[in-house]
Design a protein around this motif. Structure first.
Motif, mmCIF file in Angstrom:
data_model
loop_
_atom_site.group_PDB
_atom_site.id
_atom_site.type_symbol
_atom_site.label_atom_id
_atom_site.label_comp_id
_atom_site.label_asym_id
_atom_site.label_seq_id
_atom_site.Cartn_x
_atom_site.Cartn_y
_atom_site.Cartn_z
ATOM 1 N N PHE A 185 10.719 -2.318 -10.764
ATOM 2 C CA PHE A 185 9.774 -1.995 -12.186
ATOM 3 C C PHE A 185 10.432 -0.576 -12.609
ATOM 4 O O PHE A 185 10.060 0.556 -11.850
ATOM 5 N N TYR A 186 10.546 -0.736 -13.933
ATOM 6 C CA TYR A 186 10.752 0.596 -14.549
ATOM 7 C C TYR A 186 10.072 0.676 -15.700
ATOM 8 O O TYR A 186 9.666 -0.316 -16.330
ATOM 9 N N GLY A 187 9.420 1.929 -15.945
ATOM 10 C CA GLY A 187 8.583 2.365 -17.133
ATOM 11 C C GLY A 187 7.357 1.677 -17.055
ATOM 12 O O GLY A 187 6.888 1.167 -18.166
ATOM 13 N N VAL A 188 6.614 1.857 -15.933
ATOM 14 C CA VAL A 188 5.361 1.195 -15.593
ATOM 15 C C VAL A 188 4.069 1.845 -16.262
ATOM 16 O O VAL A 188 4.321 3.262 -15.797
ATOM 17 N N LYS A 189 3.393 1.484 -16.903
ATOM 18 C CA LYS A 189 2.259 2.209 -17.440
ATOM 19 C C LYS A 189 0.863 1.546 -17.178
ATOM 20 O O LYS A 189 0.875 0.501 -17.377
ATOM 21 N N ILE A 190 -0.073 1.952 -16.584
ATOM 22 C CA ILE A 190 -1.505 1.517 -16.465
ATOM 23 C C ILE A 190 -2.433 1.898 -17.649
ATOM 24 O O ILE A 190 -2.476 2.906 -17.831
ATOM 25 N N ASP A 191 -3.048 0.833 -18.283
ATOM 26 C CA ASP A 191 -4.076 1.022 -19.227
ATOM 27 C C ASP A 191 -5.241 1.062 -18.454
ATOM 28 O O ASP A 191 -5.923 0.292 -18.054
ATOM 29 N N THR A 192 -5.714 2.402 -18.295
ATOM 30 C CA THR A 192 -6.950 2.937 -17.754
ATOM 31 C C THR A 192 -8.249 2.590 -18.472
ATOM 32 O O THR A 192 -9.399 3.171 -17.822
ATOM 33 N N GLU A 225 0.863 -1.211 -0.066
ATOM 34 C CA GLU A 225 0.045 -0.062 -0.071
ATOM 35 C C GLU A 225 0.968 1.187 -0.005
ATOM 36 O O GLU A 225 1.839 1.393 0.946
ATOM 37 N N PHE A 226 0.749 2.080 -1.000
ATOM 38 C CA PHE A 226 1.542 3.299 -1.154
ATOM 39 C C PHE A 226 0.512 4.646 -0.956
ATOM 40 O O PHE A 226 -0.724 4.484 -1.095
ATOM 41 N N GLU A 227 1.206 5.892 -0.676
ATOM 42 C CA GLU A 227 0.404 7.026 -0.834
ATOM 43 C C GLU A 227 -0.422 6.948 -2.057
ATOM 44 O O GLU A 227 0.024 6.483 -3.016
ATOM 45 N N LYS A 228 -1.566 7.809 -1.862
ATOM 46 C CA LYS A 228 -2.432 7.615 -3.238
ATOM 47 C C LYS A 228 -1.732 8.253 -4.450
ATOM 48 O O LYS A 228 -1.294 9.451 -4.460
ATOM 49 N N LEU A 229 -1.736 7.330 -5.368
ATOM 50 C CA LEU A 229 -1.382 8.118 -6.609
ATOM 51 C C LEU A 229 -2.368 8.726 -7.483
ATOM 52 O O LEU A 229 -3.588 8.230 -7.467
ATOM 53 N N PRO A 230 -2.396 9.528 -8.301
ATOM 54 C CA PRO A 230 -3.306 10.275 -9.282
ATOM 55 C C PRO A 230 -3.655 9.210 -10.147
ATOM 56 O O PRO A 230 -2.834 8.441 -10.929
ATOM 57 N N GLU A 231 -4.931 8.833 -10.338
ATOM 58 C CA GLU A 231 -5.300 7.876 -11.452
ATOM 59 C C GLU A 231 -4.992 8.336 -12.752
ATOM 60 O O GLU A 231 -4.851 7.494 -13.730
ATOM 61 N N SER A 232 -4.599 9.686 -12.975
ATOM 62 C CA SER A 232 -4.208 10.115 -14.330
ATOM 63 C C SER A 232 -2.492 9.829 -14.510
ATOM 64 O O SER A 232 -2.023 10.554 -15.496
ATOM 65 N N ILE A 233 -1.916 9.261 -13.499
ATOM 66 C CA ILE A 233 -0.364 9.345 -13.692
ATOM 67 C C ILE A 233 -0.141 8.485 -15.034
ATOM 68 O O ILE A 233 -0.698 7.492 -15.501
ATOM 69 N N GLY A 234 1.102 8.846 -15.325
ATOM 70 C CA GLY A 234 1.588 8.454 -16.697
ATOM 71 C C GLY A 234 2.506 7.157 -16.336
ATOM 72 O O GLY A 234 2.246 6.219 -15.601
ATOM 73 N N GLU A 235 3.811 7.277 -16.916
ATOM 74 C CA GLU A 235 4.579 6.355 -16.614
ATOM 75 C C GLU A 235 5.503 6.512 -15.291
ATOM 76 O O GLU A 235 5.554 7.679 -14.745
ATOM 77 N N PHE A 236 5.784 5.575 -14.673
ATOM 78 C CA PHE A 236 6.325 5.450 -13.256
ATOM 79 C C PHE A 236 7.154 4.443 -12.974
ATOM 80 O O PHE A 236 7.184 3.453 -13.803
ATOM 81 N N ASP A 237 8.002 4.582 -12.082
ATOM 82 C CA ASP A 237 8.764 3.440 -11.788
ATOM 83 C C ASP A 237 8.542 2.940 -10.302
ATOM 84 O O ASP A 237 8.166 3.845 -9.519
ATOM 85 N N ILE A 238 8.756 1.718 -9.856
ATOM 86 C CA ILE A 238 8.492 1.252 -8.487
ATOM 87 C C ILE A 238 9.643 0.828 -8.120
ATOM 88 O O ILE A 238 10.273 -0.276 -8.653
ATOM 89 N N ILE A 239 10.296 1.317 -6.982
ATOM 90 C CA ILE A 239 11.665 0.982 -6.619
ATOM 91 C C ILE A 239 11.700 0.629 -5.140
ATOM 92 O O ILE A 239 11.234 1.363 -4.284
ATOM 93 N N GLU A 240 12.348 -0.533 -5.084
ATOM 94 C CA GLU A 240 12.659 -0.829 -3.710
ATOM 95 C C GLU A 240 13.948 -0.482 -3.201
ATOM 96 O O GLU A 240 14.334 0.117 -2.224
ATOM 97 N N ASN A 241 15.123 -0.897 -4.245
ATOM 98 C CA ASN A 241 16.505 -0.188 -3.853
ATOM 99 C C ASN A 241 16.938 -0.067 -5.325
ATOM 100 O O ASN A 241 16.987 -1.180 -6.126
ATOM 101 N N PRO A 242 17.492 1.082 -5.546
ATOM 102 C CA PRO A 242 17.993 1.333 -6.807
ATOM 103 C C PRO A 242 19.250 0.494 -7.273
ATOM 104 O O PRO A 242 19.537 0.133 -8.482
ATOM 105 N N GLU A 243 19.872 -0.158 -6.247
ATOM 106 C CA GLU A 243 21.005 -0.723 -6.474
ATOM 107 C C GLU A 243 20.837 -2.596 -6.633
ATOM 108 O O GLU A 243 21.510 -3.334 -6.874
ATOM 109 N N GLY A 244 19.288 -2.762 -6.516
ATOM 110 C CA GLY A 244 18.897 -4.094 -6.644
ATOM 111 C C GLY A 244 17.854 -4.386 -5.680
ATOM 112 O O GLY A 244 18.026 -4.274 -4.578
ATOM 113 N N GLY A 245 16.940 -4.894 -6.310
ATOM 114 C CA GLY A 245 15.594 -5.398 -5.662
ATOM 115 C C GLY A 245 14.513 -5.645 -6.385
ATOM 116 O O GLY A 245 14.302 -5.744 -7.459
ATOM 117 N N PHE A 246 13.131 -5.243 -5.695
ATOM 118 C CA PHE A 246 11.606 -5.465 -6.371
ATOM 119 C C PHE A 246 11.559 -4.203 -7.120
ATOM 120 O O PHE A 246 10.782 -3.397 -6.720
#
Length: 386
Positions: free
Chosen positions: A129-136, A106-127
């Motif tokens: 995801f880069y360049g994520v887009k949601i087909d709304t 659970e993250f702080e609320k993202l705007p539903e209109s958000i475009g491309e985003f990254d999901i980062i656990e640790n920039p040096e390696g982890g869970f």
């Protein structure tokens, strides 16, 4: 900065729901074994539902610094809760029965209109995801039922703490708490001595048969069985009973002092929880496991599985208004073991609900690179390695 928190579990009813999506595109993932199952936009937060697959014996946890970054605005949205996967340094251990793990962040609320985003656990390696887009344009039919999603993969949480400089290895799983401290004993020969504590907050009585405990040792590449003495084999070697009660009490109290225990409830929802002061807290409603951490800001959200049972994953933030005054009382209330069995060398016993059993078993001593102890209880075998 360390934060002092109280973790709360409550039953609520809510209908606040915005939108939910399953169609995502991802430019790059650092962990191909991790899949995003669905994204739910709630009134106060955004939920990402994941499935992680790994071989038995693998482990996973969530870094508290997880965040989502909007690639257009560069704004970061912080992690609020992890549901069904522990916050590191605790970890979930995958087994053969469940070589994958379903969990929700659970993250702080993202705007539903958000475009491309990254999901980062640790920039040096982890869970990551880069360049994520949601087909709304394509909505999922329903929001994901969290309890049903995670029920098939209950958390087997592994951690450790220290007693008198020695590590105590621990598992928390389905209302059981199992802790083992390994020492060396030469009172009646040379043995490894495994001091074992089992707490039962499953809501039912369980039988524990220590004669089923097995052990293996490893020397370089060679693995062989190590002899675990049964009670009858041990008692033949003992001329008088060892002084045990003082150690048993100290062992049990060390666990309580580490805030590692569960609380229990006799209500139909059967709530379990525990808390600590290291910046994170965890708890259960039934098999629904959650971890939470944060600052002193006020936050509240609720979600769940039916009109009669809801899981408040962020009640800790509301509780922080009086956390400084209440944390000690809260932590004391979490430790609700009502009786204890401590008879020295372990033998077959029924451990009643809200009771604990403390004892030890001896393993024939051989020089080794590592020692593995397998403790079967309540249908699951727990592996401890030194």
């Amino acid at each position: 900065m360390k934060h002092l928190i109280i973790f709360g579990i409550v039953l609520l009813i809510t209908t606040n729901l915005s939108a939910q999506f399953r169609n995502l595109t991802i430019v790059k993932s650092d962990v191909p074994a991790l899949k995003i199952i669905q994204v739910d936009f709630r009134e106060f937060s955004t939920l990402f539902h994941f499935q992680y697959t790994a071989k038995a014996g693998g482990w996973a946890c969530v870094d508290e610094n997880f965040y989502i970054k909007d690639k257009e605005t560069f704004k970061k949205y912080k992690l609020l809760n992890s549901i069904n996967l522990p916050i590191c340094d605790k970890k979930h251990v995958l087994d053969q029965e469940h070589p994958y793990q379903n969990f929700t962040l659970e993250f702080e609320k993202l705007p539903e209109s958000i475009g491309e985003f990254d999901i980062i656990e640790n920039p040096e390696g982890g869970f990551n995801f880069y360049g994520v887009k949601i087909d709304t344009t394509i909505k999922a039919k329903d929001y994901l039922d969290i309890a049903s999603f995670i029920d098939e993969t209950p958390v087997k949480e592994y951690s450790f703490y220290y007693k008198d400089g020695q590590p105590v290895l621990c598992y928390k799983h389905k209302g059981l708490f199992i802790a083992v401290l390994l020492s060396y004993d030469n009172t009646y020969g040379k043995y490894y001595q495994a001091n074992i504590l089992v707490q039962n907050l499953t809501g039912k009585d369980i039988n524990f048969d220590p004669s089923q405990i097995t052990s293996k040792i490893q020397k370089k590449e060679e693995i062989s069985e190590a002899k675990v003495l049964t009670y009858n084999e041990y008692i033949k070697k003992v001329k008088s009973r060892q002084a045990w009660s003082s150690f048993a009490v100290a062992f049990s109290e060390s666990m309580a002092a580490s805030n590692a225990g569960y609380s229990s409830s006799t209500t139909q929802s059967s709530a379990h929880g525990y808390s600590n002061s290291y910046g994170s807290a965890s708890g259960y409603v039934g098999n629904t496991y959650g971890s939470v951490y944060g600052s002193s800001s006020t936050y509240s959200s609720a979600y769940g599985t039916s009109s009669t049972q809801k899981y408040d994953g962020a009640a800790a933030y509301s509780a922080q208004q009086n956390a400084n005054n209440n944390v000690a009382n809260y932590q004391n209330q979490q430790y609700k073991i009502k009786s204890s069995i401590s008879e020295g060398y372990m033998k077959l016993n029924t451990i009643m609900n809200e009771s604990e059993y403390v004892g030890y078993v001896n393993i024939a001593y051989t020089k080794a690179d590592n020692l593995q102890l397998y403790i079967p209880i309540n249908g699951t075998t727990y592996l401890f390695v030194w």
